[in-house]
Design a protein around this motif. Structure first.
Motif, PDB file in Angstrom:
ATOM      1  N   GLY A  80      30.983  39.359  44.378  1.00 30.50           N
ATOM      2  CA  GLY A  80      31.889  39.913  43.370  1.00 30.50           C
ATOM      3  C   GLY A  80      32.299  41.329  43.703  1.00 30.50           C
ATOM      4  O   GLY A  80      33.474  41.684  43.622  1.00 30.50           O
ATOM      5  N   VAL A  91      57.981  50.149  41.990  1.00 27.46           N
ATOM      6  CA  VAL A  91      58.957  49.589  41.060  1.00 27.46           C
ATOM      7  C   VAL A  91      59.548  50.757  40.295  1.00 27.46           C
ATOM      8  O   VAL A  91      58.832  51.666  39.894  1.00 27.46           O
ATOM      9  N   PHE A 132      34.734  41.373  46.680  1.00 25.88           N
ATOM     10  CA  PHE A 132      36.105  41.015  46.306  1.00 25.88           C
ATOM     11  C   PHE A 132      36.731  42.089  45.431  1.00 25.88           C
ATOM     12  O   PHE A 132      37.919  42.369  45.541  1.00 25.88           O
ATOM     13  N   LEU A 137      40.100  43.886  46.459  1.00 27.82           N
ATOM     14  CA  LEU A 137      41.300  43.855  45.629  1.00 27.82           C
ATOM     15  C   LEU A 137      41.739  45.250  45.245  1.00 27.82           C
ATOM     16  O   LEU A 137      42.935  45.554  45.197  1.00 27.82           O
ATOM     17  N   LEU A 140      34.977  32.250  42.045  1.00 27.69           N
ATOM     18  CA  LEU A 140      35.143  33.674  42.363  1.00 27.69           C
ATOM     19  C   LEU A 140      36.032  33.858  43.584  1.00 27.69           C
ATOM     20  O   LEU A 140      36.982  34.650  43.571  1.00 27.69           O
ATOM     21  N   ARG A 191      53.842  40.105  47.680  1.00 32.34           N
ATOM     22  CA  ARG A 191      54.747  41.019  47.004  1.00 32.34           C
ATOM     23  C   ARG A 191      55.172  42.154  47.925  1.00 32.34           C
ATOM     24  O   ARG A 191      56.303  42.614  47.900  1.00 32.34           O
ATOM     25  N   LYS A 192      54.216  42.564  48.753  1.00 30.29           N
ATOM     26  CA  LYS A 192      54.502  43.681  49.644  1.00 30.29           C
ATOM     27  C   LYS A 192      55.293  43.217  50.875  1.00 30.29           C
ATOM     28  O   LYS A 192      56.275  43.840  51.259  1.00 30.29           O
ATOM     29  N   PHE A 193      54.845  42.140  51.498  1.00 31.11           N
ATOM     30  CA  PHE A 193      55.372  41.824  52.829  1.00 31.11           C
ATOM     31  C   PHE A 193      56.404  40.699  52.843  1.00 31.11           C
ATOM     32  O   PHE A 193      57.264  40.678  53.711  1.00 31.11           O
ATOM     33  N   PHE A 200      44.726  38.321  45.845  1.00 26.50           N
ATOM     34  CA  PHE A 200      45.012  38.997  47.108  1.00 26.50           C
ATOM     35  C   PHE A 200      46.340  38.493  47.690  1.00 26.50           C
ATOM     36  O   PHE A 200      47.186  39.282  48.100  1.00 26.50           O
ATOM     37  N   MET A 219      49.351  39.935  45.894  1.00 24.40           N
ATOM     38  CA  MET A 219      49.682  41.316  46.275  1.00 24.40           C
ATOM     39  C   MET A 219      50.282  41.369  47.669  1.00 24.40           C
ATOM     40  O   MET A 219      51.245  42.091  47.932  1.00 24.40           O
ATOM     41  N   VAL A 247      46.926  49.582  48.947  1.00 23.38           N
ATOM     42  CA  VAL A 247      47.631  49.424  50.230  1.00 23.38           C
ATOM     43  C   VAL A 247      48.946  48.674  50.045  1.00 23.38           C
ATOM     44  O   VAL A 247      49.966  49.030  50.612  1.00 23.38           O
ATOM     45  N   PHE A 248      48.882  47.629  49.200  1.00 18.81           N
ATOM     46  CA  PHE A 248      50.056  46.774  49.049  1.00 18.81           C
ATOM     47  C   PHE A 248      50.927  47.173  47.866  1.00 18.81           C
ATOM     48  O   PHE A 248      51.754  46.396  47.420  1.00 18.81           O
ATOM     49  N   ALA A 249      50.691  48.374  47.331  1.00 21.13           N
ATOM     50  CA  ALA A 249      51.445  48.775  46.142  1.00 21.13           C
ATOM     51  C   ALA A 249      52.940  48.761  46.433  1.00 21.13           C
ATOM     52  O   ALA A 249      53.391  49.250  47.474  1.00 21.13           O
ATOM     53  N   VAL A 250      53.689  48.172  45.518  1.00 22.38           N
ATOM     54  CA  VAL A 250      55.140  48.146  45.654  1.00 22.38           C
ATOM     55  C   VAL A 250      55.716  49.095  44.616  1.00 22.38           C
ATOM     56  O   VAL A 250      55.333  49.051  43.454  1.00 22.38           O
ATOM     57  N   ALA A 305      43.355  46.604  48.236  1.00 25.88           N
ATOM     58  CA  ALA A 305      44.621  45.904  48.457  1.00 25.88           C
ATOM     59  C   ALA A 305      45.695  46.390  47.496  1.00 25.88           C
ATOM     60  O   ALA A 305      46.855  46.556  47.871  1.00 25.88           O
ATOM     61  N   SER A 306      45.290  46.645  46.230  1.00 25.43           N
ATOM     62  CA  SER A 306      46.300  47.057  45.262  1.00 25.43           C
ATOM     63  C   SER A 306      46.863  48.424  45.618  1.00 25.43           C
ATOM     64  O   SER A 306      48.003  48.735  45.299  1.00 25.43           O
ATOM     65  N   ALA A 336      39.829  35.532  43.527  1.00 20.25           N
ATOM     66  CA  ALA A 336      40.092  36.749  44.295  1.00 20.25           C
ATOM     67  C   ALA A 336      41.159  36.500  45.355  1.00 20.25           C
ATOM     68  O   ALA A 336      42.052  37.323  45.572  1.00 20.25           O
TER      69      ALA A 336
END
Lengths: 276, 194
Positions: free
Chosen positions: A17, A35, A20, A24, B81, B95-97, B89, B92, A30-33, A27-28, B85
């Motif tokens: 847990g 808006v 992950f 996440l 889980l 959405r980015k790539f 992932f 996201m 790094v991958f933020a877009v 990732a949120s 997750a």
């Protein structure tokens, strides 16, 4: 029983847990877009019914289009002027007041008035019926009455009564979804406060109309002469009201020999629609 | 496992043991998102995408984490889980790539986080002791079967839109009956022994 029998599974699950969770969280970031912050703000102001009356797939799509400058601030007819004003404030522009509109089915030819040319027994849908020689009514302009507009209305404001679709003004938000759905192009948006309309769309000659329907406009022009404001013009055997000039005096209603100019009267429980 | 075996496995997962019609997994999206063929296809694609990837991820988690510690009994909760997750992932990441793919699948992705079809594909792959390749192939094929079922059913529902069933059957009752008839048609495949 060893204590580790509980500890190890708990640790592994918690570790999974945590792993992950961190993944996440990273990732949120790094991958933020990015808006535009105005998009969620506009979404707040919009009604959120996702009716699609504006031509976009939903309220969020419209908000994006407004921010990108592809749609005007007043594009949402449901939200009306209040929504347009707030959106204008977010976008930094002033919005000119627009009239609230309502949908009106421009046909009065129910089962007891319109002549039918055949008995239709197909798919219960106007689009399907319209392909069979333009529907079962002899009048090529008449309401088919199978309720394609009823299905298109996101506010459940339309019902079919005696073979003609009727809009309930208490529910109509003027979004215009039905206007595009009608295969006969019978539905129009008219100003919400307008009290009169011509309940016919037939531009056939008078003689032809009388054979097709008991309540069709024959283009006699009596209403045009009766109107003191010059708001009515008969164009191609069909009377049309210019709502920018109409004063709701009701003289045309009294004079119409076919009794197809409708009136809407404000009464205790909403509007009362009738024709002479 | 040879290539033919994998092909047979996939054929079986798509038609003979269709997730919806013979195992009754994933019935909620099957009934909920099958009103129009294009949205049904979008849902099916999203399920395919997630099921294939989760098949790989859950297989790895099971064989490299749970099995060495003798914690096979934790697989259900661990898989939930992992899948949840993973879906987050993927969402996201897309959405980015790959914004175009996100626009077409995006709204369906959160819906299948806890889809039982995705979870059961992962669990069945473990239960049947598949190798990594066949586990992924099984996930992919099961999802294709799901997509086939939901798109075909959306077509059936499109036809039903314009019919007038008796009042008591309107809406969901007639939909469920149609689903039952379609399941019976798919039962014809169960005669195939592979």
């Amino acid at each position: 029983m060893e204590f580790s029998m509980i500890l190890i599974p708990a640790a592994i699950l918690a570790g999974l847990g945590l792993f992950f969770g961190i993944l996440l969280a990273v990732a949120s970031r790094v991958f933020a877009v990015k808006v535009d912050e105005r998009v969620p703000q506009i979404c707040e102001v919009l009604p959120g019914a996702n009716c699609g009356g504006c031509g976009y797939s939903g309220c969020e799509a419209l908000a994006t289009a407004i921010v990108e400058g592809k749609a005007p601030c007043s594009a949402c007819t449901v939200g009306g002027h209040t929504a347009a004003k707030k959106i204008g404030a977010i976008m930094g522009v002033t919005v000119v007041k627009r009239h609230r509109m309502r949908a009106q089915v421009m046909c009065s030819g129910g089962e007891e008035y319109a002549v039918k040319k055949y008995a239709y027994e197909g798919a219960q849908d106007c689009l399907a019926a319209a392909r069979l020689a333009g529907g079962d009514k002899l009048c090529p302009y008449g309401c088919i009455g199978l309720g394609t507009c009823v299905a298109a209305c996101p506010f459940e404001a339309i019902r079919v009564e005696k073979g003609v679709a009727v809009v309930d003004y208490r529910k109509c938000e003027g979004c215009g979804a039905c206007v595009g759905a009608c295969p006969k192009k019978l539905i129009r948006l008219i100003p919400f406060k307008s009290a009169h309309w011509v309940g016919c769309m037939s531009s056939e000659k008078g003689g032809v109309v009388t054979k097709q329907c008991k309540v069709g406009c024959i283009g006699c022009g009596i209403c045009q002469r009766a109107c003191e404001e010059g708001a009515i013009t008969v164009n191609g055997f069909l009377a049309e009201i210019d709502y920018s000039k109409c004063t709701n005096c009701g003289k045309c209603v009294e004079k119409c020999p076919r009794h197809i100019i409708w009136s809407a009267e404000r009464q205790e429980n909403g509007l009362y629609l009738h024709r002479l | 496992m040879s290539f033919t075996d994998i092909l047979l496995l996939m054929f079986g997962a798509i038609l003979v043991e269709n997730f919806i019609f013979s195992k009754f997994y994933g019935c909620c999206p099957f009934l909920g998102v099958s009103e129009k063929p294009d949205t049904a296809l979008g849902m099916g694609m999203a399920v395919t995408f997630v099921m294939t990837l989760s098949g790989a991820a859950t297989w790895a988690v099971y064989h490299f984490l749970l099995k060495p510690f003798g914690l096979e009994y934790l697989k259900t909760v661990a898989f939930i889980l992992v899948i949840a997750a993973l879906v987050q992932f993927i969402e996201m990441f897309l959405r980015k790539f790959i914004p175009a793919l996100y626009a077409s699948l995006g709204i369906y992705l959160p819906l299948i986080t806890t889809n039982c079809a995705v979870l059961s594909a992962a669990l069945l792959a473990i239960q049947n002791e598949y190798s990594f390749v066949s586990a992924v192939a099984f996930g992919f094929a099961s999802a294709l079967g799901f997509t086939l079922a939901i798109v075909v059913f959306a077509g059936v529902r499109g036809k039903m839109e314009f019919s007038k069933p008796p009042r008591a059957f309107r809406g969901f009752p007639i939909t469920l009956i149609a689903a039952g008839l379609l399941a019976m048609a798919f039962a014809g495949f169960s005669g195939i022994r592979l």
